[in-house]
Structure formats: C-alpha cells, structure tokens
Design a protein around this motif. Structure first.
Motif, PDB file in Angstrom:
ATOM      1  N   ASN A 132      46.947  45.049  43.642  1.00 26.55           N
ATOM      2  CA  ASN A 132      46.603  43.879  42.825  1.00 26.55           C
ATOM      3  C   ASN A 132      45.869  44.252  41.535  1.00 26.55           C
ATOM      4  OD1 ASN A 132      44.225  44.592  44.002  1.00 26.55           O
ATOM      5  ND2 ASN A 132      44.074  42.783  45.319  1.00 26.55           N
ATOM      6  N   PHE A 133      45.196  45.413  41.536  1.00 29.47           N
ATOM      7  CA  PHE A 133      44.500  45.766  40.301  1.00 29.47           C
ATOM      8  C   PHE A 133      45.452  46.322  39.240  1.00 29.47           C
ATOM      9  CE2 PHE A 133      43.694  49.220  43.360  1.00 29.47           C
ATOM     10  CZ  PHE A 133      44.289  50.275  42.704  1.00 29.47           C
ATOM     11  N   VAL A 134      46.725  46.511  39.623  1.00 28.34           N
ATOM     12  CA  VAL A 134      47.740  46.835  38.614  1.00 28.34           C
ATOM     13  C   VAL A 134      48.467  45.556  38.215  1.00 28.34           C
ATOM     14  CG1 VAL A 134      49.884  48.078  38.203  1.00 28.34           C
ATOM     15  CG2 VAL A 134      48.020  49.191  39.438  1.00 28.34           C
ATOM     16  N   PRO A 137      46.246  42.907  35.804  1.00 29.76           N
ATOM     17  CA  PRO A 137      46.219  43.229  34.373  1.00 29.76           C
ATOM     18  C   PRO A 137      47.597  43.151  33.723  1.00 29.76           C
ATOM     19  CG  PRO A 137      44.840  44.752  35.574  1.00 29.76           C
ATOM     20  CD  PRO A 137      45.536  43.916  36.599  1.00 29.76           C
ATOM     21  N   LEU A 138      48.656  43.503  34.490  1.00 33.05           N
ATOM     22  CA  LEU A 138      50.001  43.415  33.907  1.00 33.05           C
ATOM     23  C   LEU A 138      50.359  41.967  33.589  1.00 33.05           C
ATOM     24  CD1 LEU A 138      52.270  45.964  35.810  1.00 33.05           C
ATOM     25  CD2 LEU A 138      51.869  45.779  33.349  1.00 33.05           C
ATOM     26  N   VAL A 140      48.250  39.577  33.045  1.00 31.37           N
ATOM     27  CA  VAL A 140      47.398  39.158  31.927  1.00 31.37           C
ATOM     28  C   VAL A 140      47.996  39.651  30.611  1.00 31.37           C
ATOM     29  CG1 VAL A 140      45.171  39.562  30.822  1.00 31.37           C
ATOM     30  CG2 VAL A 140      45.274  39.018  33.247  1.00 31.37           C
ATOM     31  N   LEU A 141      48.417  40.903  30.628  1.00 32.34           N
ATOM     32  CA  LEU A 141      48.982  41.500  29.422  1.00 32.34           C
ATOM     33  C   LEU A 141      50.171  40.695  28.909  1.00 32.34           C
ATOM     34  CD1 LEU A 141      49.293  43.825  27.448  1.00 32.34           C
ATOM     35  CD2 LEU A 141      50.465  45.113  29.216  1.00 32.34           C
ATOM     36  N   SER A 144      48.991  36.330  28.961  1.00 30.99           N
ATOM     37  CA  SER A 144      47.821  35.874  28.213  1.00 30.99           C
ATOM     38  C   SER A 144      47.724  36.532  26.855  1.00 30.99           C
ATOM     39  CB  SER A 144      46.540  36.193  28.978  1.00 30.99           C
ATOM     40  OG  SER A 144      46.597  35.680  30.258  1.00 30.99           O
ATOM     41  N   LEU A 145      47.959  37.841  26.810  1.00 28.22           N
ATOM     42  CA  LEU A 145      47.660  38.561  25.579  1.00 28.22           C
ATOM     43  C   LEU A 145      48.876  38.716  24.679  1.00 28.22           C
ATOM     44  CD1 LEU A 145      45.262  41.297  26.964  1.00 28.22           C
ATOM     45  CD2 LEU A 145      44.768  38.999  26.157  1.00 28.22           C
ATOM     46  N   PRO A 152      43.392  34.420  30.349  1.00 29.92           N
ATOM     47  CA  PRO A 152      43.346  35.706  31.035  1.00 29.92           C
ATOM     48  C   PRO A 152      42.291  35.788  32.132  1.00 29.92           C
ATOM     49  CG  PRO A 152      42.281  35.877  28.911  1.00 29.92           C
ATOM     50  CD  PRO A 152      42.802  34.473  29.013  1.00 29.92           C
ATOM     51  N   ILE A 240      38.257  41.147  38.146  1.00 33.23           N
ATOM     52  CA  ILE A 240      39.148  41.210  36.987  1.00 33.23           C
ATOM     53  C   ILE A 240      39.242  39.857  36.283  1.00 33.23           C
ATOM     54  CG2 ILE A 240      41.556  41.533  36.264  1.00 33.23           C
ATOM     55  CD1 ILE A 240      41.882  43.538  38.481  1.00 33.23           C
ATOM     56  N   PHE A 241      39.316  38.774  37.090  1.00 31.03           N
ATOM     57  CA  PHE A 241      39.508  37.461  36.493  1.00 31.03           C
ATOM     58  C   PHE A 241      38.195  36.689  36.324  1.00 31.03           C
ATOM     59  CE2 PHE A 241      43.766  38.376  38.140  1.00 31.03           C
ATOM     60  CZ  PHE A 241      44.547  38.031  37.054  1.00 31.03           C
TER      61      PHE A 241
ATOM     62  N   ALA B  18      40.464  50.110  39.573  1.00 33.16           N
ATOM     63  CA  ALA B  18      40.234  48.687  39.346  1.00 33.16           C
ATOM     64  C   ALA B  18      39.596  48.454  37.990  1.00 33.16           C
ATOM     65  CB  ALA B  18      39.336  48.131  40.443  1.00 33.16           C
ATOM     66  N   VAL B  21      42.260  50.419  34.946  1.00 30.86           N
ATOM     67  CA  VAL B  21      43.593  49.907  34.666  1.00 30.86           C
ATOM     68  C   VAL B  21      43.608  48.744  33.671  1.00 30.86           C
ATOM     69  CG1 VAL B  21      45.533  48.721  35.707  1.00 30.86           C
ATOM     70  CG2 VAL B  21      44.711  50.835  36.681  1.00 30.86           C
ATOM     71  N   PRO B  22      42.709  47.758  33.829  1.00 31.51           N
ATOM     72  CA  PRO B  22      42.747  46.671  32.852  1.00 31.51           C
ATOM     73  C   PRO B  22      42.587  47.196  31.428  1.00 31.51           C
ATOM     74  CG  PRO B  22      41.223  46.176  34.629  1.00 31.51           C
ATOM     75  CD  PRO B  22      41.677  47.568  34.843  1.00 31.51           C
ATOM     76  N   ALA B  25      45.763  48.724  30.356  1.00 33.32           N
ATOM     77  CA  ALA B  25      46.728  47.672  30.037  1.00 33.32           C
ATOM     78  C   ALA B  25      46.443  47.073  28.671  1.00 33.32           C
ATOM     79  CB  ALA B  25      46.671  46.578  31.110  1.00 33.32           C
ATOM     80  N   GLU B 277      32.839  42.494  33.459  1.00 28.33           N
ATOM     81  CA  GLU B 277      33.948  43.411  33.199  1.00 28.33           C
ATOM     82  C   GLU B 277      34.292  43.388  31.707  1.00 28.33           C
ATOM     83  OE1 GLU B 277      35.556  46.199  34.810  1.00 28.33           O
ATOM     84  OE2 GLU B 277      34.972  44.729  36.317  1.00 28.33           O
ATOM     85  N   THR B 280      37.854  42.374  30.793  1.00 30.50           N
ATOM     86  CA  THR B 280      38.068  40.935  30.956  1.00 30.50           C
ATOM     87  C   THR B 280      37.482  40.180  29.765  1.00 30.50           C
ATOM     88  OG1 THR B 280      37.924  41.199  33.343  1.00 30.50           O
ATOM     89  CG2 THR B 280      37.665  38.980  32.482  1.00 30.50           C
ATOM     90  N   ASN B 283      39.712  40.688  26.832  1.00 31.61           N
ATOM     91  CA  ASN B 283      40.925  39.879  27.022  1.00 31.61           C
ATOM     92  C   ASN B 283      40.664  38.424  26.638  1.00 31.61           C
ATOM     93  OD1 ASN B 283      42.229  42.081  28.055  1.00 31.61           O
ATOM     94  ND2 ASN B 283      42.125  41.431  30.186  1.00 31.61           N
ATOM     95  N   LEU B 284      39.528  37.897  27.092  1.00 30.27           N
ATOM     96  CA  LEU B 284      39.195  36.501  26.806  1.00 30.27           C
ATOM     97  C   LEU B 284      39.020  36.290  25.311  1.00 30.27           C
ATOM     98  CD1 LEU B 284      36.705  35.749  29.704  1.00 30.27           C
ATOM     99  CD2 LEU B 284      38.820  34.517  29.251  1.00 30.27           C
ATOM    100  N   LYS B 286      40.550  38.062  22.933  1.00 28.07           N
ATOM    101  CA  LYS B 286      41.870  38.129  22.295  1.00 28.07           C
ATOM    102  C   LYS B 286      42.642  36.824  22.521  1.00 28.07           C
ATOM    103  CE  LYS B 286      45.803  41.062  21.429  1.00 28.07           C
ATOM    104  NZ  LYS B 286      47.104  40.573  21.835  1.00 28.07           N
ATOM    105  N   ALA B 287      42.530  36.279  23.728  1.00 35.11           N
ATOM    106  CA  ALA B 287      43.247  35.047  24.037  1.00 35.11           C
ATOM    107  C   ALA B 287      42.602  33.829  23.375  1.00 35.11           C
ATOM    108  CB  ALA B 287      43.307  34.852  25.547  1.00 35.11           C
TER     109      ALA B 287
END
Lengths: 294, 573
Positions: A132-134, A137-138, A140-141, A144-145, A152, A240-241, B18, B21-22, B25, B277, B280, B283-284, B286-287
């Motif tokens: 899930n940690f891959v 982000p994928l 989201v990428l 969202s982005l 995101p 992550i979220f 964990a 990776v973000p 990405a 994070e 995160t 990301n927020l 950028k979005a």
C-alpha cells in the motif's frame, strides 16, 4: 479474555519502560526542576512496581490518564476521537473489497480457465503483491498531482476518502476474490450442487441460493482477522494520507515514549480483536450448521 | 543474518519505504512534468509553468497551512515546539510583536517602551482599553502574574530560561528564593509594566517577542486550572481565536473581534493542519489544498526539482548541523585527536555530493546574519594537517586507535552524511569508525547522558545573536552534552553578557568561538537553509532567518485581474 488482556497490558508496560529514554526529554535541555515537576505529576518518580499496580488498577476502570505528549488530552478521549476515523476508513475499504471481490471471485469460479478467470486472477495477484505504500503514492501522483481530480490527503470532504479507501482495499479485495473463487470451485463440485443442477434450477439460483453460502466460508473466516487488520493496519495509509486515525497515534506514541497512550491503544486493540474473533465464531456457526458453538 | 535480524531488517526497510516512496513518487512527478514539457497535462487554468502546482486562490479570505505536527500545549508558558508557537502567536500577543520582514521588535500590546541609560530597566506602556477575547480587561498586573507563573518551579516551564535576564528570575525558577515578589517585574499602575534586569542584555527585546513571554489570562487559569488548555476554554488576546481543534486533524481560527488592531486583520478564517509527513505536505501544496508549506516541510530530495519555481523560497536559516565529541573519554580527551577529526572532515564535499548543494558547508558554530559580528576562522579540510595532528596525539597513521562510533538518529540524510564522514576518516586517518543508528528518543537519551563517542547534533537559534549558539558550550550547560569545559571560554561568554559596548561584546564572543573551534569538541558541517512554498496569491509572508512568521496581517490577493502578474510585482525575497 481477561487473562489475555492482562498479559498483553503487562508485557506492553514493561517493554515500554525497557526502551531507552523517556517521555520528557528534548534536544534542548529541560531544566532539572521542570523535569522533576513533570515526573512527579505523572508519578514517574515512584518505584516501578507501584507504578505498575497503579496502572493496572486504572486500566481495569478503563482510565489510562492523560497522554504524556499531549497532556491536555485524556488517552480515552484520543482513542474515542480517532478510532471512529480508522473504523470508517476500514469499513469503506471492507465494503469496497466485498462489493467487488466476491462477485469477481464467483464469476471467475464460474468461468474457470477462461480469459476472464486468468485476467481476474492476474490482477488480484498484483493487488496482493503491490504494497500500500507504493500504491498510495502512485494513485496520488496520477489523480491528485497530475490530473488534479482528487485531494492528495486529509479527511474532511467525501472526495478526501476516495484514494485512501482504494489504497487500503486493494489487498483485501484481491484476497477476497481469490478466496471466493477457491471456495466456490470446491463447492461447485459437491454432490448437492449437482443435484440442484439436475433439478433444473437456473444457474443463478444454484450459485447464489446454494453454492455461495458454503463457498463463501473461507472469506468469512478470513474476515475476522481482516476486519481487525483493516482497521488497525492502516498505519501507513493514515500517515501517507494524513488521516486523523488511531494508527497514526500508535506509531507516534511509541516514538514519543508516550507510555499512557501506547498502553491505552494496545489494550484497546487487543480487546477489540478478541471481540471480533468471538463475532466471527458466532457467524461461522450461523452459516455452517455443522459448526457447533462450544 | 539470523531470523530476528532478518525480520528487523525487513521491518526497517518497510518503514523506510513508507517514507521514501512518496518522495520518490513526487520527484518522479516533477521529473515527468519537467522533461516531457508535461505541464500540458495539467489544466492550464489551474497551474502555470512558473509555479509549483495549482495557483487558484481560495474563495474569500481563508488561509490554510501545514503546521507540521500536533501542538503539545496551547499554554504559551509551558509550550516548547514550533507548531505550538505558531498557534500561540495567532491566539496571543505579547508586549512586542515582530516585523514580518525583519523580525525587529514592533509595538504589540505595549504601544511604546523606554530603556534606562544603564540598560537595566525596561518600562513598557500598554495600550489603553485592552481586553482579553472574553471581554475581561487586560492590564499590566496580568503580565506580572504571567511572567511569575512562567518562572514558578511548579509550572514546569521548559523555556523559563528565556526570562533569566530578569533580576532574581533564575534564582526563583531554581527554587533558591521562594518569594516571587523579588523577581524584577512590577506594575505600578494598570498600563505600565516595568522589568528590571539583573544585568544588561542586548537581545532582551528579542526575548520579549518569544512565545514563552506571552500573557496568560489569570482569571481563566485560576478558575479552570489545566483545563483551560482546550479549544472551548482557551482565552487569548491576539488577532485570532480557536473555534475548532480536532487532534491530528486541524485547527480552525477566526478573528478575535476584541483585538485592538482588528481593523487590519483581513483573513476571515485560518486552517492549520498537523501533517508530519513532508511529502504529504508538499503534495497538498501542489494540489492547491494548502497555501503555505512552511520551511522544513519540503522533502530534501525534492528541493533540487522545485527550487526554480517562483513560489519556492530559500535562504539561510538560523540553525547549525554539526558533530560533537564527548571529550571526557579516551582518546577524545586529547585535543590533537579532536583536531585531527576536524581537519579530516571535508564538509564541502558532503554538501556538494551528499546533499546535492541544497545547503552551504559551514565551518563556524555561529551562522551568518549578525551585523558587526566577525566570525573567527574555521578549521578547513586539510588531510595532511589531520595526519600530523593524529601523530602528535600518539597515533601515527592511526596505529593503535581504538574503535569508536558515530551516533545519529534515524534519517536517510543523517545516515548518508555519517557514511561519508566515516569514509573520510578511514581514508585520511586509517582509524576504525563504525556507525550507530538510534531512533529519536533513544538518541536523545544517549546524547543527554553523554553515552556516545561522536554524535550528529543540531542547534536552532532562539534569537538573532551569536550568544544563542555559544552560551550552550559553557561548562556544565545542559545543552553542552560533550563534557567540554574551558575557563577562558566561560569567562569570555559571561563577560560578553555584562559588556555594555556592543562592538566589544561581539569581539569577545568571536574570541570565544575561536577557542571553541580550536579546541574541537564540535565539528560544524553545514548551515541550515529554509525551503518553503508560498502560493503567489498570499500576501504578507516573508522569508526570515528565525523562520518566525507573524500571520496577523496576511491576506489572500484575489488579484482584481492577474494573480501571477501581481506576484511578479512583489518580488519575494
């Protein structure tokens, strides 16, 4: 149940104390008087045995006291505020996994060794093996982005829930689909299914009226631990979220040596897990009369 | 690798992935956007090639930012973290505020102040008719009570030492005197607050801008005790008040209608998010969900990809990254060993290759940015000298040098820097160095108790004066953590505090820093930099050395036309 909870609580209590450091330390010196004041306020200056007895007494009344890191908050308030969030995330993910996983498994079993079956099983293999940690982000990428369709992170509007729920459900969906397929394949070879077909029942009634009830048993027994894990195991996703759930609290509490918060969450999880296992046993007996409730 | 070890390694990799990776990405996304001319893929109305992500302003005057973590306290007297401080500065206002660009003290609750010629007595004149957010009058005795409360041992304030320049404050805080009325604070009438210092302190007004000295409402605290620290009960005197506080979710603040300068507060709502994070958070940003991603919340790996955007702001930050050495143990009790390690550390290469040029190499213990301060020369990378020093210490070519460890807390960057330093020391000095990684709480315990050989450390300045980076190295200071002690150094730092002539004072501090560097209990590595992202429609946030940002007068520019053009006009520093 009580002895198990006691053992878990005791083990956690002493493991936490064995870890180096404590809740009141900082990169900048804390004045000795202030530190002594804090330790006194939380009873940390008492002998460990006395602290343990006091903790057990309080835990029995479900009172874990205030968090050490966030002294303005009671541990039980933190749990009651954040657990519903984890639960909601988990239940949506579970619903999604069941809503897609079960039909997928049934269809695949019904069309064994066809292109559909192979395709479904290959994609579930992907679901099982991509962590899930891959996946998070994928997603989201992309959504969202790049496309700017979905937020995101965070947990405020309904749109915020889409990506974390998909991310969390992927692996469960895959397992459920594979288990359903396996269970159905076995069931469809049983005598009573042949009888049902021989009676001339329509295929839909054979599958949904007769086969599914038995074929889904592996899924049910998987659901017990899965529900617990889907609610508890969202630590990475909550991080992550940026979701204000219980998993995020547990991780940071352990890092902060927030003794009371860790103990509260661990005992809560343990109790929750035991209750769920009980519920699954009962469900099992209800679905399959051959299983007796002891 | 036996089974438990393998398990642990897997776990470590899992948790590492964990967090990495973000960022990968994100970097990938940026890479794609950069290489493929890929901004075509983002809706033209929402993004622009000059800015990082969505630049659509929010509706109305609503400002959303990442506060970085969940605050531990809302009570300014006991709080000790930047996220706590950001909330406190919205809800409370002190005697002085800070200018958003320069952080120079500007009138806050006090409309003006006088300083006696000997620099010992500060008289603050409060504005007339001040009230707390609940309508209760705010007067000078409130400050007397608040400051005594900070200093009272039973409060357990971690930053009580900020008030130590005040007469008898330290003795009262340490329980040496029990009578709080002996502390040098007084209120002859409701609008005059007089502070008497124990000794002249050049940076006293900077301390007064710190959140520890903010006023706290006696009438609420005496009634509710520690329960006053909740969204419902908290009463401040600042530009905003809290209307919602959900743990690990968000703060919502609205203007305090009773604030004396209410007319100049333009935001109607502030949302502060506690996102730990960094990927995160970015990301927020950028979005377009958050309007401000403060410094420190952009992943380091991503900076090279986004630093060309106009809404990225860099610049020096008032902090130092360094290694410290415990000098009470063999062989590090020998000054030549410490000097050898210093000379063998190639900080330029670390910054250029390991950190990809995102931070400047820095050989001094004091950062840049103090007018009039001439920093002493640093020990620069010189492998020949390093080997000479080691030979003088009795370990020619590293022969017989005992095995020792570099301690660092868990972080990819700390590890890479430690590996580079390890390689340098092995290559130049032929000494056996190993690495030791501990998670934060264990690392803190080890450094506090001096259970290490060499450790990665950092220090963030509290006020704009070299003293904040030097007084910690005095004998027995709780932040020294090396056991290093030098009488000349102590005398210079103490003497500088009493020195009335500013130029002479700085010269004394510079001499002290020279002693510190020559004696080598520290190996400075780099100077912190800022890396923040502010949307082009946000007005009133500037890059400052201390990374303190008064948000009172921030507003959202809806542009009456072209937001981008408006942003270009106001060149962000």
């Amino acid at each position: 149940m009580i002895p198990t909870l006691w053992a878990i609580a005791t083990l956690t209590f002493f493991l936490m104390r064995a870890a180096p450091g404590g809740p009141f330390q900082s990169e900048r010196e804390i004045p000795a008087a202030a530190k002594a004041q804090l330790e006194h306020a939380y009873g940390l200056d008492r002998p460990l045995g006395e602290q343990y007895v006091r903790f057990l007494g309080n835990a029995a009344r479900l009172d874990f006291g205030p968090s050490y890191k966030y002294p303005t908050q009671q541990v039980k308030d933190i749990i009651f505020a954040s657990f519903p969030v984890s639960l909601e995330l988990g239940l949506w993910a579970l619903l999604l996994s069941l809503a897609i996983g079960v039909p997928l498994g049934v269809l695949a079993a019904n069309r064994q060794n066809t292109g559909f079956d192979y395709g479904a099983m290959a994609s579930t293999l992907l679901g099982v093996s991509v962590p899930n940690f891959v996946l998070g982000p994928l997603l989201v990428l992309v959504f969202s982005l790049t496309l700017y369709w979905l937020p995101p992170a965070l947990w405020m509007s309904p749109a915020d829930r889409v990506l974390p729920v998909i991310t969390l459900s992927a692996i469960y969906l895959a397992y459920i689909a594979r288990l359903t397929r396996g269970g159905m394949l076995e069931t469809l070879r049983q005598d009573y299914i042949r009888t049902a077909r021989a009676k001339g029942l329509p295929e839909s009634r054979v599958i949904f009226g007769h086969a599914l009830k038995l074929g889904i048993l592996p899924v049910v027994s998987y659901l017990g631990p899965a529900v617990a894990r889907i609610v508890m195991g969202s630590i990475v996703i909550e991080q992550i979220f940026a979701i204000p759930g219980l998993g995020r609290h547990l991780v940071s509490a352990a890092f902060n040596r927030d003794y009371t918060l860790v103990l509260g969450i661990v005992v809560f999880y343990a109790g929750f897990l035991m209750v769920l296992n009980l519920v699954v046993d009962i469900m099992y007996a209800w679905l399959d009369p051959r299983v007796e409730l002891a | 690798m036996n089974a438990p070890d393998k398990n642990r390694a897997q776990k470590a990799r899992r948790s590492l992935a964990a967090f990495v990776v973000p960022e990968v990405a994100l970097a990938l996304a940026l890479g794609l956007a950069g290489c493929g001319g890929g901004n075509a893929s983002t809706p033209a109305s929402r993004a622009s090639a000059d800015y990082f992500g969505d630049i659509t302003p929010p509706k109305g005057q609503v400002f959303t930012f990442n506060n970085g973590a969940e605050p531990e306290h809302l009570d300014p007297a006991v709080m000790s973290g930047q996220p706590d401080g950001r909330v406190a500065r919205l809800v409370f206002e002190g005697l002085c505020s800070s200018d958003p660009k320069t952080l120079a003290p500007v009138p806050g609750v006090a409309s003006r102040w006088d300083v006696s010629p000997d620099g010992l007595v500060y008289t603050f004149h409060l504005r007339p008719g001040l009230t707390w957010a609940d309508g209760h009058p705010l007067t000078a005795p409130d400050f007397v009570w608040s400051w005594r409360r900070v200093l009272s041992p039973s409060t357990g304030s971690r930053y009580a030492s900020f008030l130590y320049p005040v007469r008898n404050a330290e003795a009262f805080n340490k329980g040496e005197i029990a009578d709080s009325t002996q502390v040098g604070v007084a209120a002859p009438d409701d609008s005059t607050f007089i502070v008497t210092l124990g000794q002249p302190t050049a940076y006293f007004l900077e301390l007064v801008a710190y959140y520890t000295t903010l006023p706290t409402p006696r009438h609420v605290i005496e009634k509710l005790g520690s329960n006053w620290e909740s969204a419902k009960n908290l009463v401040g005197n600042g530009p905003f008040r809290i209307v919602l506080w959900k743990q690990k979710d968000r703060f919502e603040l609205v203007p305090n209608e009773r604030y004396w300068d209410r007319a100049n507060v333009r935001l109607t709502k502030i949302v502060a998010l506690p996102i730990e994070e960094n990927s995160t958070s970015t990301n927020l940003y950028k979005a377009g969900v958050i309007d401000w991603n403060p410094s420190g919340y952009v992943p380091k790996q991503v900076i090279p990809f986004i630093q060309h955007y106009k809404d990225f702001s860099g610049g020096p930050y008032h902090g130092m990254y360094f290694y410290s050495i415990v000098v009470t143990k063999k062989p590090f009790d020998n000054v030549w060993v410490r000097r050898a390690l210093n000379y063998a550390t190639d900080r330029e290469s670390i910054c250029k290759y390991v950190l990809k040029g995102t931070v400047p190499a820095w050989g001094n213990m004091t950062p840049t940015g103090y007018p009039g301060y001439v920093a002493p020369p640093a020990l620069t990378y010189d492998p020949v000298k390093a080997r000479e020093c080691l030979a003088k210490a009795g370990y020619p070519d590293g022969k017989g040098f005992p095995k020792f460890e570099i301690l660092f807390n868990t972080s990819e960057d700390h590890r890479r820097i430690a590996e580079a330093v390890q390689a340098m020391w092995k290559r130049e000095l032929h000494i056996p160095v190993t690495l030791s990684n501990q998670e934060w709480a264990s690392y803190l315990a080890a450094t506090t108790e001096k259970r290490y050989d060499v450790a990665r450390r950092s220090w963030i300045g509290d006020y704009m004066d070299p003293n904040t980076f030097l007084d910690m190295w005095q004998t027995g200071n709780g932040n020294n953590r090396t056991g290093w002690s030098d009488k000349r150094f102590d005398a210079l730092v103490r003497g500088a505090t009493l020195e009335p002539d500013p130029a002479k004072r700085l010269a004394m501090l510079s001499e002290a820093e020279g002693i510190l560097l020559e004696d080598g209990p520290v190996i400075p590595i780099y100077h912190y930099t800022q890396s923040s992202l502010v949307k082009p429609y946000v007005r009133g946030i500037y890059s400052t050395m201390l990374d303190v940002h008064p948000l009172t007068h921030v507003w959202i520019d809806h542009g009456e036309g072209d937001v981008v053009a408006a942003a270009a006009k106001e060149a962000r520093p």
